[in-house]
Design a protein around this motif. Structure first.
Motif, mmCIF file in Angstrom:
data_model
loop_
_atom_site.group_PDB
_atom_site.id
_atom_site.type_symbol
_atom_site.label_atom_id
_atom_site.label_comp_id
_atom_site.label_asym_id
_atom_site.label_seq_id
_atom_site.Cartn_x
_atom_site.Cartn_y
_atom_site.Cartn_z
ATOM 1 N N SER A 1 -9.478 -8.070 -17.069
ATOM 2 C CA SER A 1 -9.708 -6.679 -17.150
ATOM 3 C C SER A 1 -9.041 -6.439 -15.413
ATOM 4 O O SER A 1 -9.113 -5.184 -14.997
ATOM 5 C CB SER A 1 -10.680 -5.994 -17.198
ATOM 6 O OG SER A 1 -12.009 -6.418 -16.299
ATOM 7 N N ARG A 2 -8.661 -7.399 -14.787
ATOM 8 C CA ARG A 2 -8.386 -7.355 -13.272
ATOM 9 C C ARG A 2 -7.242 -6.191 -13.435
ATOM 10 O O ARG A 2 -6.998 -5.567 -12.098
ATOM 11 C CB ARG A 2 -7.785 -8.445 -12.627
ATOM 12 C CG ARG A 2 -8.984 -9.702 -12.475
ATOM 13 C CD ARG A 2 -8.428 -10.757 -11.840
ATOM 14 N NE ARG A 2 -7.645 -10.606 -10.783
ATOM 15 C CZ ARG A 2 -7.098 -11.684 -10.192
ATOM 16 N NH1 ARG A 2 -6.843 -12.915 -10.624
ATOM 17 N NH2 ARG A 2 -6.336 -11.458 -8.990
ATOM 18 N N PRO B 1 1.996 -2.081 -12.060
ATOM 19 C CA PRO B 1 1.508 -2.230 -10.530
ATOM 20 C C PRO B 1 2.932 -1.612 -9.886
ATOM 21 O O PRO B 1 4.021 -2.203 -10.272
ATOM 22 C CB PRO B 1 1.372 -3.922 -10.394
ATOM 23 C CG PRO B 1 0.879 -4.573 -11.674
ATOM 24 C CD PRO B 1 1.736 -3.588 -12.877
ATOM 25 N N ASP C 1 1.747 6.324 -7.259
ATOM 26 C CA ASP C 1 0.875 7.346 -7.691
ATOM 27 C C ASP C 1 1.294 8.540 -7.525
ATOM 28 O O ASP C 1 0.910 9.630 -8.357
ATOM 29 C CB ASP C 1 -0.447 7.148 -6.872
ATOM 30 C CG ASP C 1 -1.371 6.097 -7.588
ATOM 31 O OD1 ASP C 1 -1.343 6.071 -9.133
ATOM 32 O OD2 ASP C 1 -1.947 5.378 -7.058
ATOM 33 N N ARG D 1 -12.574 -0.311 -16.190
ATOM 34 C CA ARG D 1 -12.693 -0.489 -14.942
ATOM 35 C C ARG D 1 -14.056 -0.548 -14.387
ATOM 36 O O ARG D 1 -14.327 -1.254 -13.465
ATOM 37 C CB ARG D 1 -11.915 0.959 -14.496
ATOM 38 C CG ARG D 1 -10.414 0.889 -14.549
ATOM 39 C CD ARG D 1 -9.823 2.366 -14.240
ATOM 40 N NE ARG D 1 -8.478 2.355 -13.956
ATOM 41 C CZ ARG D 1 -7.913 3.540 -13.918
ATOM 42 N NH1 ARG D 1 -8.447 4.905 -13.619
ATOM 43 N NH2 ARG D 1 -6.480 3.475 -13.855
ATOM 44 N N ALA D 2 -15.115 -0.125 -15.021
ATOM 45 C CA ALA D 2 -16.311 -0.167 -14.462
ATOM 46 C C ALA D 2 -16.806 -1.507 -14.943
ATOM 47 O O ALA D 2 -18.256 -1.840 -14.353
ATOM 48 C CB ALA D 2 -17.271 1.076 -15.023
ATOM 49 N N VAL E 1 0.053 -0.713 -18.244
ATOM 50 C CA VAL E 1 -0.289 -1.364 -16.964
ATOM 51 C C VAL E 1 0.809 -1.730 -16.022
ATOM 52 O O VAL E 1 1.738 -2.366 -16.525
ATOM 53 C CB VAL E 1 -1.034 -2.951 -17.056
ATOM 54 C CG1 VAL E 1 -1.436 -3.542 -16.038
ATOM 55 C CG2 VAL E 1 -2.278 -2.608 -17.959
ATOM 56 N N ALA F 1 -6.775 -3.493 -14.741
ATOM 57 C CA ALA F 1 -7.112 -2.310 -15.221
ATOM 58 C C ALA F 1 -6.879 -1.342 -14.143
ATOM 59 O O ALA F 1 -6.661 0.027 -14.465
ATOM 60 C CB ALA F 1 -8.851 -2.145 -15.668
ATOM 61 N N VAL F 2 -7.183 -1.552 -12.891
ATOM 62 C CA VAL F 2 -6.775 -0.737 -11.645
ATOM 63 C C VAL F 2 -5.347 0.110 -11.807
ATOM 64 O O VAL F 2 -5.149 1.053 -11.425
ATOM 65 C CB VAL F 2 -7.205 -1.298 -10.398
ATOM 66 C CG1 VAL F 2 -6.221 -2.094 -10.232
ATOM 67 C CG2 VAL F 2 -7.253 -0.135 -9.410
ATOM 68 N N TYR F 3 -4.442 -0.694 -12.429
ATOM 69 C CA TYR F 3 -2.873 -0.384 -12.437
ATOM 70 C C TYR F 3 -2.595 0.441 -13.726
ATOM 71 O O TYR F 3 -1.661 0.680 -13.895
ATOM 72 C CB TYR F 3 -2.146 -1.530 -12.364
ATOM 73 C CG TYR F 3 -2.226 -2.321 -11.186
ATOM 74 C CD1 TYR F 3 -1.782 -1.703 -9.855
ATOM 75 C CD2 TYR F 3 -2.791 -3.478 -10.923
ATOM 76 C CE1 TYR F 3 -1.926 -2.386 -8.400
ATOM 77 C CE2 TYR F 3 -2.851 -4.379 -9.814
ATOM 78 C CZ TYR F 3 -2.497 -3.606 -8.575
ATOM 79 O OH TYR F 3 -2.640 -4.350 -7.658
ATOM 80 N N GLU G 1 0.784 -1.133 -0.009
ATOM 81 C CA GLU G 1 -0.076 -0.082 -0.134
ATOM 82 C C GLU G 1 0.976 1.094 0.020
ATOM 83 O O GLU G 1 0.499 2.082 -0.740
ATOM 84 C CB GLU G 1 -0.857 0.034 1.385
ATOM 85 C CG GLU G 1 -1.982 -1.000 1.116
ATOM 86 C CD GLU G 1 -1.330 -2.325 1.483
ATOM 87 O OE1 GLU G 1 -0.313 -2.537 2.203
ATOM 88 O OE2 GLU G 1 -2.029 -3.512 1.317
ATOM 89 N N ARG H 1 -2.473 3.207 -16.601
ATOM 90 C CA ARG H 1 -2.321 4.579 -16.701
ATOM 91 C C ARG H 1 -2.103 4.865 -18.169
ATOM 92 O O ARG H 1 -1.476 4.259 -18.806
ATOM 93 C CB ARG H 1 -1.424 5.132 -16.073
ATOM 94 C CG ARG H 1 -1.632 5.072 -14.456
ATOM 95 C CD ARG H 1 -2.546 5.744 -13.828
ATOM 96 N NE ARG H 1 -2.573 5.686 -12.380
ATOM 97 C CZ ARG H 1 -3.136 4.660 -11.733
ATOM 98 N NH1 ARG H 1 -3.669 3.661 -12.388
ATOM 99 N NH2 ARG H 1 -3.350 4.565 -10.297
#
Length: 295
Positions: free
Chosen positions: A234-235, A255, A106, A188-189, A253, A237-239, A99, A241
């Motif tokens: 798409s897991r 992480p 970020d 993402r959605a 992508v 996708a949170v990473y 974290e 940019r």
């Protein structure tokens, strides 16, 4: 004893700055902490009675430590499978948690970390110290072992890499951004309809073998087929940019700032007509990546 305690207090006053320098150079909070700790060891063993600017002295020391680590990393990259892959998502004892690393990444900019990771050690150090921390080339030159003029050239080459080899005309940049941002938001959605809205009905999705699960075709045609697969995988996708990928707006992508995948988009009339997904380590290293201006 009091003298050592006073030195430790003075060092702690510079720790945040040193960590920031080291993190931008190394792209790993754990390694950055190690570099900062090594700078403390060197400080505690050195005669600093003649040092007027302790912060500058420590910046030089931590930069030299980072140079050594980057050169060691570069040597490892000469071996097969030479992309700097993510560290395991575990918390080393006394180290940074995932974290913390994600928040730090970020705050720096994931795309910037990825592009910096494509630079050679001397280029990366010269760029970070000059462009991000405003150190003069005369102070950076001894760290990278070059003359000031040569150090300036190192930073200039690095700057061109960070900015991307080819600038996109403003008239082309806006629609590319819009389409790629819409694609990412839909991914993402998990919104199939929104994804279909940005894809051309005859879109072609090409992926290398490292990009898809075993048994999944590496080429798909048609918006619904491509969108359905994209949502299934798409897991990450949170990473993802936006970034410049081979001179156009694409996605990376990454992480914690470690490049795992890149997506190149071909657009026509505001719709995505082709997506190329790259995940093979050797292919990732050949991409021309750049930081997308966030203005």
């Amino acid at each position: 004893m009091d003298e050592q305690k006073g030195l430790a207090e003075r060092f702690e006053a510079h720790r945040t700055h040193l960590r920031g320098v080291a993190y931008r150079m190394l792209g790993s909070l754990g390694e950055a902490e190690d570099a900062v700790q090594e700078s403390w060891f060197r400080l505690s063993r050195a005669d600093t009675s003649g040092v007027e600017n302790l912060g500058g002295w420590l910046t030089t020391v931590v930069s030299r430590v980072c140079m050594d680590l980057l050169r060691a990393r570069e040597a490892r990259r000469e071996e097969p499978q030479g992309v700097h892959l993510p560290e395991p998502l575990v918390n080393r004892e006394g180290g940074a948690s995932p974290e913390q690393e994600a928040l730090m990444a970020d705050s720096v900019g994931l795309a910037l970390l990825v592009v910096l990771d494509t630079l050679g050690p001397a280029e990366r150090v010269a760029f970070v110290l000059h462009d991000l921390f405003s150190l003069p080339f005369e102070e950076i030159a001894p760290i990278v072992g070059r003359a000031p003029a040569a150090t300036r050239q190192l930073a200039s080459r690095a700057r061109r890499r960070v900015q991307g080899a080819a600038a996109i005309p403003e008239g082309e940049l806006a629609p590319q951004r819009e389409a790629v941002n819409a694609f990412l938001a839909a991914l993402r959605a998990g919104d199939l309809d929104a994804l279909l809205a940005v894809l051309d009905p005859d879109v072609v999705l090409r992926a290398d073998s490292a990009s898809v699960p075993p048994g999944v075709p590496t080429e798909l045609r048609g918006a619904r087929t491509a969108a359905t697969l994209a949502l299934k995988v798409s897991r990450g996708a949170v990473y993802a940019r936006p970034a410049l990928v081979d001179g156009a707006v694409g996605l990376i992508v990454a992480p914690r700032g470690r490049l795992l995948r890149a997506l190149r988009f071909t657009l026509m009339h505001g719709k995505v007509v082709q997506i190329d997904v790259v995940a093979e380590p050797a292919s990732l290293r050949e991409l021309d990546l750049g930081v997308l201006d966030t203005r």
